[in-house]
Design a protein around this motif. Sequence first.
Motif, PDB file in Angstrom:
ATOM      1  N   LYS A  48       0.831  -1.203   0.000  1.00  0.00           N
ATOM      2  CA  LYS A  48       0.000   0.000   0.000  1.00  0.00           C
ATOM      3  C   LYS A  48       0.873   1.265   0.000  1.00  0.00           C
ATOM      4  CE  LYS A  48      -2.416   1.031   3.717  1.00  0.00           C
ATOM      5  NZ  LYS A  48      -3.383   0.950   4.803  1.00  0.00           N
ATOM      6  N   ARG A  49       2.027   1.195   0.663  1.00  0.00           N
ATOM      7  CA  ARG A  49       2.952   2.329   0.759  1.00  0.00           C
ATOM      8  C   ARG A  49       3.992   2.319  -0.378  1.00  0.00           C
ATOM      9  NH1 ARG A  49       3.631   6.162   3.045  1.00  0.00           N
ATOM     10  NH2 ARG A  49       5.617   5.884   4.026  1.00  0.00           N
ATOM     11  N   LEU A  50       3.869   1.370  -1.309  1.00  0.00           N
ATOM     12  CA  LEU A  50       4.776   1.218  -2.455  1.00  0.00           C
ATOM     13  C   LEU A  50       6.218   0.935  -2.029  1.00  0.00           C
ATOM     14  CD1 LEU A  50       3.407   4.097  -4.714  1.00  0.00           C
ATOM     15  CD2 LEU A  50       2.790   1.679  -4.784  1.00  0.00           C
ATOM     16  N   LEU A  51       6.368   0.162  -0.954  1.00  0.00           N
ATOM     17  CA  LEU A  51       7.687  -0.233  -0.457  1.00  0.00           C
ATOM     18  C   LEU A  51       7.914  -1.707  -0.760  1.00  0.00           C
ATOM     19  CD1 LEU A  51       7.485   1.399   3.087  1.00  0.00           C
ATOM     20  CD2 LEU A  51       8.721   2.284   1.113  1.00  0.00           C
ATOM     21  N   LYS A  52       9.147  -2.074  -1.109  1.00  0.00           N
ATOM     22  CA  LYS A  52       9.474  -3.491  -1.296  1.00  0.00           C
ATOM     23  C   LYS A  52       9.603  -4.145   0.075  1.00  0.00           C
ATOM     24  CE  LYS A  52      11.605  -3.397  -5.786  1.00  0.00           C
ATOM     25  NZ  LYS A  52      12.637  -4.028  -6.599  1.00  0.00           N
ATOM     26  N   PHE A  53       9.270  -5.448   0.128  1.00  0.00           N
ATOM     27  CA  PHE A  53       9.300  -6.168   1.395  1.00  0.00           C
ATOM     28  C   PHE A  53       9.989  -7.514   1.225  1.00  0.00           C
ATOM     29  CE2 PHE A  53       6.927  -8.942   4.514  1.00  0.00           C
ATOM     30  CZ  PHE A  53       7.658  -8.533   5.614  1.00  0.00           C
ATOM     31  N   TYR A  54      11.018  -7.773   2.060  1.00  0.00           N
ATOM     32  CA  TYR A  54      11.804  -9.003   2.018  1.00  0.00           C
ATOM     33  C   TYR A  54      11.723  -9.701   3.372  1.00  0.00           C
ATOM     34  CZ  TYR A  54      14.209  -7.268  -2.184  1.00  0.00           C
ATOM     35  OH  TYR A  54      14.514  -6.820  -3.431  1.00  0.00           O
ATOM     36  N   LEU A  55      11.926 -11.006   3.340  1.00  0.00           N
ATOM     37  CA  LEU A  55      11.961 -11.807   4.561  1.00  0.00           C
ATOM     38  C   LEU A  55      13.374 -12.341   4.749  1.00  0.00           C
ATOM     39  CD1 LEU A  55      10.409 -13.183   6.903  1.00  0.00           C
ATOM     40  CD2 LEU A  55       9.955 -15.081   5.336  1.00  0.00           C
ATOM     41  N   SER A  56      13.852 -12.283   5.981  1.00  0.00           N
ATOM     42  CA  SER A  56      15.195 -12.761   6.274  1.00  0.00           C
ATOM     43  C   SER A  56      15.192 -14.236   6.656  1.00  0.00           C
ATOM     44  CB  SER A  56      15.789 -11.944   7.427  1.00  0.00           C
ATOM     45  OG  SER A  56      17.080 -12.405   7.734  1.00  0.00           O
ATOM     46  N   ASN A  57      16.182 -14.941   6.141  1.00  0.00           N
ATOM     47  CA  ASN A  57      16.525 -16.305   6.527  1.00  0.00           C
ATOM     48  C   ASN A  57      15.466 -17.362   6.242  1.00  0.00           C
ATOM     49  OD1 ASN A  57      18.675 -17.855   7.455  1.00  0.00           O
ATOM     50  ND2 ASN A  57      17.807 -18.013   9.503  1.00  0.00           N
ATOM     51  N   LEU A  67       6.604 -12.575  -1.714  1.00  0.00           N
ATOM     52  CA  LEU A  67       7.260 -11.336  -1.307  1.00  0.00           C
ATOM     53  C   LEU A  67       8.193 -10.868  -2.419  1.00  0.00           C
ATOM     54  CD1 LEU A  67       8.123 -12.186   2.425  1.00  0.00           C
ATOM     55  CD2 LEU A  67       6.018 -11.241   1.467  1.00  0.00           C
ATOM     56  N   ASP A  68       8.769  -9.702  -2.247  1.00  0.00           N
ATOM     57  CA  ASP A  68       9.664  -9.147  -3.266  1.00  0.00           C
ATOM     58  C   ASP A  68      11.029  -9.819  -3.273  1.00  0.00           C
ATOM     59  OD1 ASP A  68       7.948  -7.008  -4.323  1.00  0.00           O
ATOM     60  OD2 ASP A  68       8.117  -6.186  -2.297  1.00  0.00           O
ATOM     61  N   GLY A  69      11.375 -10.443  -2.140  1.00  0.00           N
ATOM     62  CA  GLY A  69      12.670 -11.103  -2.081  1.00  0.00           C
ATOM     63  C   GLY A  69      12.961 -11.681  -0.717  1.00  0.00           C
ATOM     64  N   ALA A  70      14.204 -12.155  -0.583  1.00  0.00           N
ATOM     65  CA  ALA A  70      14.654 -12.757   0.674  1.00  0.00           C
ATOM     66  C   ALA A  70      16.069 -12.276   0.965  1.00  0.00           C
ATOM     67  CB  ALA A  70      14.624 -14.275   0.583  1.00  0.00           C
ATOM     68  N   TYR A  71      16.399 -12.279   2.245  1.00  0.00           N
ATOM     69  CA  TYR A  71      17.714 -11.859   2.720  1.00  0.00           C
ATOM     70  C   TYR A  71      18.347 -13.042   3.446  1.00  0.00           C
ATOM     71  CZ  TYR A  71      21.065  -9.397   5.750  1.00  0.00           C
ATOM     72  OH  TYR A  71      22.186  -8.984   6.416  1.00  0.00           O
ATOM     73  N   ILE A  72      19.559 -13.419   3.024  1.00  0.00           N
ATOM     74  CA  ILE A  72      20.253 -14.549   3.639  1.00  0.00           C
ATOM     75  C   ILE A  72      21.370 -14.001   4.529  1.00  0.00           C
ATOM     76  CG2 ILE A  72      21.559 -16.658   3.226  1.00  0.00           C
ATOM     77  CD1 ILE A  72      20.267 -16.805   0.449  1.00  0.00           C
ATOM     78  N   ILE A  92      17.339 -12.025  -4.178  1.00  0.00           N
ATOM     79  CA  ILE A  92      17.955 -12.620  -2.998  1.00  0.00           C
ATOM     80  C   ILE A  92      19.169 -11.773  -2.638  1.00  0.00           C
ATOM     81  CG2 ILE A  92      19.098 -14.648  -2.034  1.00  0.00           C
ATOM     82  CD1 ILE A  92      17.347 -16.361  -3.846  1.00  0.00           C
ATOM     83  N   LEU A  93      19.186 -11.328  -1.396  1.00  0.00           N
ATOM     84  CA  LEU A  93      20.262 -10.511  -0.855  1.00  0.00           C
ATOM     85  C   LEU A  93      20.969 -11.304   0.224  1.00  0.00           C
ATOM     86  CD1 LEU A  93      18.062  -7.320  -0.263  1.00  0.00           C
ATOM     87  CD2 LEU A  93      19.355  -7.887  -2.329  1.00  0.00           C
ATOM     88  N   GLY A  94      22.199 -10.918   0.572  1.00  0.00           N
ATOM     89  CA  GLY A  94      22.905 -11.624   1.632  1.00  0.00           C
ATOM     90  C   GLY A  94      23.939 -10.748   2.304  1.00  0.00           C
ATOM     91  N   SER A  95      24.352 -11.137   3.504  1.00  0.00           N
ATOM     92  CA  SER A  95      25.349 -10.343   4.225  1.00  0.00           C
ATOM     93  C   SER A  95      26.640 -11.123   4.417  1.00  0.00           C
ATOM     94  CB  SER A  95      24.802  -9.894   5.576  1.00  0.00           C
ATOM     95  OG  SER A  95      24.565 -11.003   6.413  1.00  0.00           O
ATOM     96  N   ALA A  96      27.730 -10.355   4.548  1.00  0.00           N
ATOM     97  CA  ALA A  96      29.060 -10.940   4.738  1.00  0.00           C
ATOM     98  C   ALA A  96      29.913  -9.988   5.575  1.00  0.00           C
ATOM     99  CB  ALA A  96      29.721 -11.179   3.385  1.00  0.00           C
ATOM    100  N   HIS A  97      30.915 -10.571   6.232  1.00  0.00           N
ATOM    101  CA  HIS A  97      31.829  -9.780   7.058  1.00  0.00           C
ATOM    102  C   HIS A  97      33.282  -9.955   6.652  1.00  0.00           C
ATOM    103  CE1 HIS A  97      28.335 -10.891   9.634  1.00  0.00           C
ATOM    104  NE2 HIS A  97      28.323  -9.596   9.805  1.00  0.00           N
ATOM    105  N   ASN A  98      33.546 -10.908   5.763  1.00  0.00           N
ATOM    106  CA  ASN A  98      34.923 -11.194   5.360  1.00  0.00           C
ATOM    107  C   ASN A  98      34.918 -11.826   3.965  1.00  0.00           C
ATOM    108  OD1 ASN A  98      34.396 -14.073   5.707  1.00  0.00           O
ATOM    109  ND2 ASN A  98      34.568 -13.681   7.917  1.00  0.00           N
TER     110      ASN A  98
END
Length: 171
Positions: A48-57, A67-72, A92-98
Motif C-alpha cells: 500500500k505504501r509502495l515499499l518493497k518487502f523481504y523476509l530474512s533467513n 514477497l519481493d525477495g529474501a535476505y540470507i 535474494i540478498l545476503g550479508s558478509a563480514h569477510n
Amino acid sequence: MRKYYFINKFDTNNIDKQDKQTTIIYRDYSNKNIDQKQILKIKKYCKKRLLKFYLSNNVRLAIKLDLDGAYIPSFNKSLKHLSYRYKTNFEILGSAHNLKEIRLKENQNVKKIFLSSLFKKNKNFLGINRFKSLSKMTKKNVVVLGGISNSNLKKLKLLNQQDFAGISYFE
C-alpha cells in the motif's frame, strides 16, 4: 540510492517515515516460529505504501508468500534455495563480514552483498580501508551495513557507495 530497513516487529509509525527508495526487511531471529499472518500484514502494508518487502533467513517462505525477495544472513551457509523456482523479479540478498563469506554469498547467487560493519565498532568492524578492499573483491553490488547515521552518511559518497542498510538510522 536504495535504503534497506531491518525490522523485527510491525510498527506502522516507523514504516510510514520511509520513502519509496526504502526496502523493508523483516528479521526476527529470537522467534523460531514465523507468524505468517504477521508477515502477510506487513506485506500488505508495504504494498500500500509502495515499499518493497523481504523476509530474512527463509527463502522458501518468502517465495510462498509472494514477497519481493529474501535476505540470507551471513550465518546461513545453505545452498538449498538454488533449486527453488521463483518469479524473475524476486531478489535474494545476503550479508558478509569477510572474504570467505563474500565467496559464499556469491555461490548462493545473491544479487547484492551487505558488507558489515563499516562504522559500528563490534566484532565484525571493518572500518573504511578494509571495507573498500573487501568491496573490490566482488563483482556483486555492495550495500553498506553497520552504524549508519546522519553524521557519517556523507562518507558513503567517498566510498562510491549509494546503498545502505540499518536499523537505528530509520527509527
